[in-house]
Write a protein that holds these residues in place. Structure first.
Motif, PDB file in Angstrom:
ATOM      1  N   LEU A   1      -4.176  -0.208  -9.568  1.00 36.29           N
ATOM      2  CA  LEU A   1      -3.423  -1.474  -9.573  1.00 36.29           C
ATOM      3  C   LEU A   1      -3.014  -1.938 -10.972  1.00 36.29           C
ATOM      4  O   LEU A   1      -1.868  -2.335 -11.172  1.00 36.29           O
ATOM      5  CB  LEU A   1      -4.226  -2.565  -8.856  1.00 36.29           C
ATOM      6  N   PRO A   2      -3.915  -1.914 -11.982  1.00 38.96           N
ATOM      7  CA  PRO A   2      -3.492  -2.326 -13.326  1.00 38.96           C
ATOM      8  C   PRO A   2      -2.348  -1.470 -13.875  1.00 38.96           C
ATOM      9  O   PRO A   2      -1.447  -1.975 -14.551  1.00 38.96           O
ATOM     10  CB  PRO A   2      -4.770  -2.170 -14.174  1.00 38.96           C
ATOM     11  N   GLY A   3      -2.397  -0.155 -13.585  1.00 39.11           N
ATOM     12  CA  GLY A   3      -1.336   0.729 -14.062  1.00 39.11           C
ATOM     13  C   GLY A   3       0.014   0.396 -13.441  1.00 39.11           C
ATOM     14  O   GLY A   3       1.062   0.445 -14.102  1.00 39.11           O
ATOM     15  N   ILE A   4      -0.008  -0.001 -12.153  1.00 42.70           N
ATOM     16  CA  ILE A   4       1.236  -0.389 -11.475  1.00 42.70           C
ATOM     17  C   ILE A   4       1.778  -1.683 -12.069  1.00 42.70           C
ATOM     18  O   ILE A   4       2.983  -1.838 -12.250  1.00 42.70           O
ATOM     19  CB  ILE A   4       0.982  -0.546  -9.964  1.00 42.70           C
ATOM     20  N   ARG A   5       0.884  -2.612 -12.379  1.00 44.73           N
ATOM     21  CA  ARG A   5       1.317  -3.879 -12.989  1.00 44.73           C
ATOM     22  C   ARG A   5       2.009  -3.622 -14.321  1.00 44.73           C
ATOM     23  O   ARG A   5       3.026  -4.256 -14.648  1.00 44.73           O
ATOM     24  CB  ARG A   5       0.112  -4.813 -13.206  1.00 44.73           C
TER      25      ARG A   5
ATOM     26  N   MET B   1       0.828  -1.210   0.000  1.00 43.37           N
ATOM     27  CA  MET B   1       0.000   0.000   0.000  1.00 43.37           C
ATOM     28  C   MET B   1       0.857   1.252   0.000  1.00 43.37           C
ATOM     29  O   MET B   1       0.585   2.227  -0.720  1.00 43.37           O
ATOM     30  CB  MET B   1      -0.921  -0.006   1.228  1.00 43.37           C
ATOM     31  N   ILE B   2       1.926   1.257   0.792  1.00 42.89           N
ATOM     32  CA  ILE B   2       2.836   2.410   0.853  1.00 42.89           C
ATOM     33  C   ILE B   2       3.470   2.660  -0.519  1.00 42.89           C
ATOM     34  O   ILE B   2       3.517   3.805  -1.001  1.00 42.89           O
ATOM     35  CB  ILE B   2       3.926   2.181   1.921  1.00 42.89           C
ATOM     36  N   LEU B   3       3.957   1.588  -1.150  1.00 46.59           N
ATOM     37  CA  LEU B   3       4.611   1.727  -2.460  1.00 46.59           C
ATOM     38  C   LEU B   3       3.618   2.128  -3.548  1.00 46.59           C
ATOM     39  O   LEU B   3       3.941   2.940  -4.426  1.00 46.59           O
ATOM     40  CB  LEU B   3       5.306   0.411  -2.834  1.00 46.59           C
TER      41      LEU B   3
ATOM     42  N   GLU C   1       2.010   5.733  -7.680  1.00 50.35           N
ATOM     43  CA  GLU C   1       0.889   6.165  -8.512  1.00 50.35           C
ATOM     44  C   GLU C   1       0.548   7.636  -8.250  1.00 50.35           C
ATOM     45  O   GLU C   1       0.077   7.993  -7.170  1.00 50.35           O
ATOM     46  CB  GLU C   1      -0.335   5.281  -8.226  1.00 50.35           C
ATOM     47  N   SER C   2       0.765   8.472  -9.234  1.00 48.70           N
ATOM     48  CA  SER C   2       0.549   9.917  -9.074  1.00 48.70           C
ATOM     49  C   SER C   2      -0.917  10.256  -8.831  1.00 48.70           C
ATOM     50  O   SER C   2      -1.228  11.262  -8.186  1.00 48.70           O
ATOM     51  CB  SER C   2       1.057  10.671 -10.308  1.00 48.70           C
TER      52      SER C   2
ATOM     53  N   LEU D   1      -1.056   5.626   7.612  1.00 49.89           N
ATOM     54  CA  LEU D   1      -1.799   4.621   8.383  1.00 49.89           C
ATOM     55  C   LEU D   1      -1.194   3.239   8.154  1.00 49.89           C
ATOM     56  O   LEU D   1      -1.027   2.453   9.099  1.00 49.89           O
ATOM     57  CB  LEU D   1      -3.275   4.623   7.973  1.00 49.89           C
ATOM     58  N   ALA D   2      -0.845   2.937   6.903  1.00 53.09           N
ATOM     59  CA  ALA D   2      -0.195   1.661   6.587  1.00 53.09           C
ATOM     60  C   ALA D   2       1.160   1.554   7.275  1.00 53.09           C
ATOM     61  O   ALA D   2       1.528   0.486   7.790  1.00 53.09           O
ATOM     62  CB  ALA D   2      -0.035   1.518   5.072  1.00 53.09           C
TER      63      ALA D   2
END
Length: 309
Positions: free
Chosen positions: A301-305, A45-47, A52-53, A66-67
């Motif tokens: 999530l898809p963009g990070i993948r 979650m932190i990463l 992701e901008s 929080l994470a």
């Protein structure tokens, strides 16, 4: 192990759960899996928020911290618990116990105030959207976060200094799986009414103040949401708050039960279960709550993948 009056305690023994010597292998595997999930979920979650901008907003600024806080206070207690499941020596040095007590207190208290800050962020976003970028500026977010960590540090420092300045003479065996205040105070041979009163005041204030912030924020959010004419608009407003309310309810409920109810011998195992809930289970499920119930995270999530693979 009984201690003589005036004898300085150099180590404590963590008794853990009732019957853990019979089921240690099951407990070890279970909590090891949970701890790995905590590490992967919260670091992920932190990463995700950092990379992701689209998630560089006040809401996700607080969620990122929080994470981090969840990761820190779960890591303060879980590794030692895992070690005690498989080791014959279940001891912890007095310094180690004090450090665990301090670190856990700092981040668990900070968690309360970060959750309250997140509710304020949702209130401004829904009730006053035109002024949201101005009210929840980067400076304000940093001030709220600094205040959260400051309150955590003050609360934990005072309780740690008062608790470990006492004389332990009844035993050095802590009836818990980590160094928590009430089980430690049970070992003190002098009157601990002042310590218990201060604990109740500190925990009561932290809970009541942050709960009131959450309640007032969501009262106004509910009123503002009901005024939205479109069903889609109301649904979007409620959906942005659902994950936060779920996390708040679980964490505050378990913490309130643990520290504000009347403790008896019969409830000691229940208190350990409550500690597992807010100290280990909450850090595990928070990333799932905020990702599965949050469309912005799911869309990121898809963009990070694609970036990673």
């Amino acid at each position: 192990m009984e201690q003589e009056n005036g004898t300085e305690v150099t180590e404590f023994v963590l008794l853990g759960f009732a019957g853990q010597h019979r089921f240690w292998h099951i407990l070890f595997v279970l909590f090891l899996v949970i701890f790995v999930v905590i590490l992967l979920g919260n670091i992920g979650m932190i990463l995700l928020i950092k990379i992701e901008s689209a998630l560089h907003t006040p809401m996700y600024f607080f969620l990122q911290h929080l994470a981090f806080v969840d990761l820190c206070y779960a890591s303060a207690i879980t590794p030692k618990m895992l070690q005690n499941f498989i080791g014959t020596e279940k001891s912890i040095s007095s310094i180690g116990c004090m450090v665990q007590f301090l670190v856990y207190g700092i981040f668990a208290t900070s968690d309360l105030y970060i959750l309250a800050s997140m509710s304020v962020d949702r209130y401004v976003a829904i009730c006053n959207p035109p002024r949201y970028p101005v009210v929840m500026s980067q400076r304000v977010c940093i001030q709220l976060l600094a205040g959260s960590y400051f309150m955590g540090f003050i609360n934990a420092s005072v309780n740690t200094s008062l608790t470990f300045s006492l004389n332990f003479c009844r035993s050095n065996a802590i009836n818990h799986f980590f160094c928590d205040e009430l089980p430690i105070l049970a070992l003190v041979c002098t009157n601990v009414k002042l310590n218990i009163m201060l604990l109740t005041v500190f925990v009561g204030f932290n809970l009541m103040f942050t709960v009131l912030v959450v309640l007032f924020s969501y009262t106004y959010i509910l009123a503002a949401s009901l005024k939205i004419s479109s069903t889609a608009g109301r649904k979007k407003a409620f959906s942005t708050c659902a994950s936060h309310l779920t996390a708040v309810t679980i964490f505050y409920g378990a913490l309130s039960y643990m520290y504000l109810h009347h403790s008896t011998t019969e409830t000691q195992e229940q208190e350990k279960a409550a500690s597992v809930l807010y100290g280990i289970m909450v850090p595990m499920i928070n990333p799932a709550i905020y990702s599965l119930r949050n469309h912005e995270v799911k869309e990121a999530l898809p963009g990070i993948r694609k970036k990673c693979f």
